[in-house]
Design a protein around this motif. Structure first.
Motif, PDB file in Angstrom:
ATOM      1  N   MET A   1       9.815  36.962  -6.701  1.00 16.45           N
ATOM      2  CA  MET A   1      10.738  36.322  -5.752  1.00 16.45           C
ATOM      3  C   MET A   1      10.441  34.835  -5.658  1.00 16.45           C
ATOM      4  SD  MET A   1      11.276  39.117  -2.674  1.00 16.45           S
ATOM      5  CE  MET A   1       9.560  39.585  -2.502  1.00 16.45           C
ATOM      6  N   ARG A   2      11.480  34.070  -5.358  1.00 15.60           N
ATOM      7  CA  ARG A   2      11.328  32.622  -5.293  1.00 15.60           C
ATOM      8  C   ARG A   2      10.509  32.205  -4.080  1.00 15.60           C
ATOM      9  NH1 ARG A   2      17.284  30.391  -5.683  1.00 15.60           N
ATOM     10  NH2 ARG A   2      16.198  28.407  -5.365  1.00 15.60           N
ATOM     11  N   LEU A   3       9.880  31.045  -4.219  1.00 16.06           N
ATOM     12  CA  LEU A   3       9.063  30.521  -3.133  1.00 16.06           C
ATOM     13  C   LEU A   3       9.924  29.815  -2.099  1.00 16.06           C
ATOM     14  CD1 LEU A   3       6.053  29.046  -5.151  1.00 16.06           C
ATOM     15  CD2 LEU A   3       6.198  31.257  -3.986  1.00 16.06           C
ATOM     16  N   PHE A   4       9.378  29.696  -0.899  1.00 17.92           N
ATOM     17  CA  PHE A   4      10.022  28.995   0.206  1.00 17.92           C
ATOM     18  C   PHE A   4       9.295  27.689   0.484  1.00 17.92           C
ATOM     19  CE2 PHE A   4      12.108  32.602   2.894  1.00 17.92           C
ATOM     20  CZ  PHE A   4      13.059  32.768   1.908  1.00 17.92           C
ATOM     21  N   THR A   5      10.045  26.707   0.931  1.00 18.82           N
ATOM     22  CA  THR A   5       9.473  25.546   1.619  1.00 18.82           C
ATOM     23  C   THR A   5      10.023  25.582   3.035  1.00 18.82           C
ATOM     24  OG1 THR A   5       9.329  24.201  -0.390  1.00 18.82           O
ATOM     25  CG2 THR A   5       9.276  23.041   1.715  1.00 18.82           C
ATOM     26  N   ILE A   6       9.124  25.692   4.005  1.00 17.95           N
ATOM     27  CA  ILE A   6       9.511  25.870   5.400  1.00 17.95           C
ATOM     28  C   ILE A   6       9.240  24.591   6.172  1.00 17.95           C
ATOM     29  CG2 ILE A   6       9.181  27.248   7.486  1.00 17.95           C
ATOM     30  CD1 ILE A   6       8.077  29.479   5.690  1.00 17.95           C
ATOM     31  N   ILE A   7      10.276  24.086   6.837  1.00 18.93           N
ATOM     32  CA  ILE A   7      10.150  22.884   7.660  1.00 18.93           C
ATOM     33  C   ILE A   7       9.792  23.312   9.081  1.00 18.93           C
ATOM     34  CG2 ILE A   7      11.259  20.724   8.335  1.00 18.93           C
ATOM     35  CD1 ILE A   7      11.168  21.303   5.262  1.00 18.93           C
ATOM     36  N   ILE A   8       8.720  22.729   9.622  1.00 22.46           N
ATOM     37  CA  ILE A   8       8.288  23.010  10.992  1.00 22.46           C
ATOM     38  C   ILE A   8       8.298  21.711  11.788  1.00 22.46           C
ATOM     39  CG2 ILE A   8       6.477  23.933  12.473  1.00 22.46           C
ATOM     40  CD1 ILE A   8       7.514  26.070  10.670  1.00 22.46           C
ATOM     41  N   PRO A   9       9.305  21.484  12.644  1.00 23.02           N
ATOM     42  CA  PRO A   9       9.302  20.272  13.480  1.00 23.02           C
ATOM     43  C   PRO A   9       8.296  20.418  14.612  1.00 23.02           C
ATOM     44  CG  PRO A   9      11.172  21.651  14.043  1.00 23.02           C
ATOM     45  CD  PRO A   9      10.480  22.340  12.898  1.00 23.02           C
ATOM     46  N   CYS A  10       7.533  19.367  14.848  1.00 23.37           N
ATOM     47  CA  CYS A  10       6.471  19.428  15.857  1.00 23.37           C
ATOM     48  C   CYS A  10       6.547  18.222  16.788  1.00 23.37           C
ATOM     49  CB  CYS A  10       5.087  19.445  15.196  1.00 23.37           C
ATOM     50  SG  CYS A  10       4.805  20.808  14.060  1.00 23.37           S
ATOM     51  N   TYR A  11       6.683  18.487  18.058  1.00 16.40           N
ATOM     52  CA  TYR A  11       6.595  17.421  19.058  1.00 16.40           C
ATOM     53  C   TYR A  11       5.670  17.900  20.174  1.00 16.40           C
ATOM     54  CZ  TYR A  11       7.727  14.166  22.779  1.00 16.40           C
ATOM     55  OH  TYR A  11       7.638  13.250  23.794  1.00 16.40           O
ATOM     56  N   ASN A  12       4.479  17.318  20.221  1.00 22.73           N
ATOM     57  CA  ASN A  12       3.451  17.698  21.200  1.00 22.73           C
ATOM     58  C   ASN A  12       3.198  19.213  21.178  1.00 22.73           C
ATOM     59  OD1 ASN A  12       3.222  15.035  21.929  1.00 22.73           O
ATOM     60  ND2 ASN A  12       4.405  15.221  23.816  1.00 22.73           N
ATOM     61  N   GLU A  13       2.906  19.707  19.979  1.00 21.60           N
ATOM     62  CA  GLU A  13       2.674  21.136  19.773  1.00 21.60           C
ATOM     63  C   GLU A  13       1.193  21.460  19.562  1.00 21.60           C
ATOM     64  OE1 GLU A  13       4.889  23.375  20.054  1.00 21.60           O
ATOM     65  OE2 GLU A  13       6.840  22.437  19.717  1.00 21.60           O
ATOM     66  N   GLY A  14       0.316  20.509  19.831  1.00 18.12           N
ATOM     67  CA  GLY A  14      -1.095  20.699  19.533  1.00 18.12           C
ATOM     68  C   GLY A  14      -1.709  21.925  20.174  1.00 18.12           C
ATOM     69  N   GLN A  15      -1.249  22.273  21.382  1.00 19.40           N
ATOM     70  CA  GLN A  15      -1.803  23.422  22.094  1.00 19.40           C
ATOM     71  C   GLN A  15      -1.026  24.702  21.826  1.00 19.40           C
ATOM     72  OE1 GLN A  15      -4.720  22.862  23.628  1.00 19.40           O
ATOM     73  NE2 GLN A  15      -4.395  20.758  22.897  1.00 19.40           N
ATOM     74  N   ARG A  16       0.113  24.614  21.158  1.00 16.48           N
ATOM     75  CA  ARG A  16       0.970  25.797  20.961  1.00 16.48           C
ATOM     76  C   ARG A  16       0.946  26.318  19.533  1.00 16.48           C
ATOM     77  NH1 ARG A  16       6.585  26.619  23.193  1.00 16.48           N
ATOM     78  NH2 ARG A  16       7.242  25.126  21.604  1.00 16.48           N
ATOM     79  N   LEU A  17       0.456  25.543  18.599  1.00 20.02           N
ATOM     80  CA  LEU A  17       0.439  25.986  17.213  1.00 20.02           C
ATOM     81  C   LEU A  17      -0.567  27.126  17.042  1.00 20.02           C
ATOM     82  CD1 LEU A  17       0.549  22.541  15.395  1.00 20.02           C
ATOM     83  CD2 LEU A  17       2.316  24.289  15.321  1.00 20.02           C
ATOM     84  N   SER A  18      -0.105  28.233  16.516  1.00 19.28           N
ATOM     85  CA  SER A  18      -0.975  29.389  16.283  1.00 19.28           C
ATOM     86  C   SER A  18      -1.713  29.198  14.965  1.00 19.28           C
ATOM     87  CB  SER A  18      -0.157  30.681  16.258  1.00 19.28           C
ATOM     88  OG  SER A  18      -0.978  31.780  15.992  1.00 19.28           O
ATOM     89  N   ILE A  19      -2.920  28.671  15.060  1.00 17.95           N
ATOM     90  CA  ILE A  19      -3.680  28.316  13.864  1.00 17.95           C
ATOM     91  C   ILE A  19      -3.899  29.529  12.971  1.00 17.95           C
ATOM     92  CG2 ILE A  19      -5.907  27.461  13.050  1.00 17.95           C
ATOM     93  CD1 ILE A  19      -6.001  25.689  15.539  1.00 17.95           C
ATOM     94  N   CYS A  20      -4.256  30.654  13.568  1.00 14.35           N
ATOM     95  CA  CYS A  20      -4.536  31.856  12.776  1.00 14.35           C
ATOM     96  C   CYS A  20      -3.299  32.330  12.016  1.00 14.35           C
ATOM     97  CB  CYS A  20      -5.060  32.972  13.675  1.00 14.35           C
ATOM     98  SG  CYS A  20      -6.721  32.686  14.306  1.00 14.35           S
ATOM     99  N   GLU A  21      -2.142  32.332  12.668  1.00 14.24           N
ATOM    100  CA  GLU A  21      -0.925  32.803  12.006  1.00 14.24           C
ATOM    101  C   GLU A  21      -0.544  31.906  10.835  1.00 14.24           C
ATOM    102  OE1 GLU A  21       2.355  34.515  14.468  1.00 14.24           O
ATOM    103  OE2 GLU A  21       1.151  33.732  16.127  1.00 14.24           O
ATOM    104  N   TYR A  22      -0.653  30.610  11.026  1.00 17.45           N
ATOM    105  CA  TYR A  22      -0.339  29.694   9.937  1.00 17.45           C
ATOM    106  C   TYR A  22      -1.323  29.859   8.784  1.00 17.45           C
ATOM    107  CZ  TYR A  22       3.230  27.057  12.486  1.00 17.45           C
ATOM    108  OH  TYR A  22       4.386  26.678  13.129  1.00 17.45           O
ATOM    109  N   GLN A  23      -2.592  29.952   9.099  1.00 15.53           N
ATOM    110  CA  GLN A  23      -3.603  30.083   8.055  1.00 15.53           C
ATOM    111  C   GLN A  23      -3.456  31.398   7.302  1.00 15.53           C
ATOM    112  OE1 GLN A  23      -7.420  29.424   9.941  1.00 15.53           O
ATOM    113  NE2 GLN A  23      -7.247  27.206   9.743  1.00 15.53           N
ATOM    114  N   ASN A  24      -3.169  32.475   8.008  1.00 16.10           N
ATOM    115  CA  ASN A  24      -2.975  33.764   7.344  1.00 16.10           C
ATOM    116  C   ASN A  24      -1.791  33.724   6.391  1.00 16.10           C
ATOM    117  OD1 ASN A  24      -5.141  34.901   8.698  1.00 16.10           O
ATOM    118  ND2 ASN A  24      -3.877  35.811  10.317  1.00 16.10           N
TER     119      ASN A  24
END
Length: 254
Positions: A1-24
């Motif tokens: 299957m083809r790969l994705f490029t996912i755009i994630i807009p971030c404005y003051n998201e330092g405390q809301r970004l789920s580090i584990c989910e992104y890393q996994n």
């Protein structure tokens, strides 16, 4: 299957970004993520830089010095994706992962089985699905969705879900020029599809999500909600009323 490029807009998201989910996700896939830091004033850029250092082959950061709003942040991220990962399918999701990465795998599978130009998520509350929204936003969203369906004359249930994915050639045509609206740019995406002469029912698929969890901490203020009708009127006045409008399509020619 083809790969994705996912755009994630971030404005003051330092405390809301789920580090584990992104890393996994990045550890178990070869897909790419472009984080657009939209003039954040907290530690968002530091958090994003840590992702970049751990996954230099899969992560890009577009750092905007000033806040330009979600619509323009995503548009600039898409243009960067077209430049850097031109063969990938391109999409955008909310930074809080209200739409989880598990849905990305489903979307990727649907793309592999059909010749769609866009697949977008739909938050349909039903048995067997885990769709959790705040009541006030749900009802406001239903009113807006109804207005959008009437305006576009299309049976779209959820135009505003923050998970949409595109074939790169159509992404280039849709995102090449700035949007009129800061928050209702999803409506403009569908309108531009129609103005380009595409049939939404033939080229797009509205995918009922299995999981969508509202996380809270939205950047849309009460004032932004008040301005939404004004933005809707601006969209109505800006675009031609006729689909497949040749005079407008020239703006999107390759």
């Amino acid at each position: 299957m083809r790969l994705f490029t996912i755009i994630i807009p971030c404005y003051n998201e330092g405390q809301r970004l789920s580090i584990c989910e992104y890393q996994n996700f990045l550890s178990s896939n070869k897909d790419c993520i472009i984080f657009v830091n939209d003039g954040s004033t907290d530690n968002t850029l530091l958090v994003l830089t840590n992702f970049l250092n751990k996954f230099p082959q899969q992560v890009l950061i577009l750092n905007l010095p000033n806040n330009v709003g979600k619509a323009e942040a995503i548009r600039l991220g898409v243009l960067l994706a077209l430049k850097e990962t031109s063969n990938n399918l391109i999409g955008f999701m909310d930074a809080d992962l209200a739409t989880p990465f598990s849905e990305v795998e489903i979307i990727k599978y649907v793309f592999s089985q059909h010749n769609y130009k866009m697949i977008f998520g739909s938050r349909i509350l039903r048995i067997g699905a885990h769709i959790h929204r705040f009541n006030t936003r749900h009802y406001l969203g239903r009113v807006m969705a109804t207005l959008v369906s009437i305006y576009l004359d299309q049976p779209i249930y959820d135009s505003q879900c923050g998970a949409k994915f595109f074939e790169p050639e159509i992404a280039n045509k849709i995102f090449i020029v700035p949007f009129v609206s800061r928050w209702l740019f999803d409506v403009e995406i569908f309108k531009r599809f129609l103005l380009l002469g595409y049939s939404l029912e033939d080229t797009c698929y509205e995918l009922p999500l299995h999981t969508w969890i509202e996380k809270g901490g939205s950047k849309i203020s009460i004032w932004d909600f008040i301005k939404l009708p004004i933005e809707f009127v601006n969209i109505f006045l800006h675009y031609p009323n006729k689909d497949n409008c040749l005079d407008y399509r020239v703006l999107y020619q390759d």
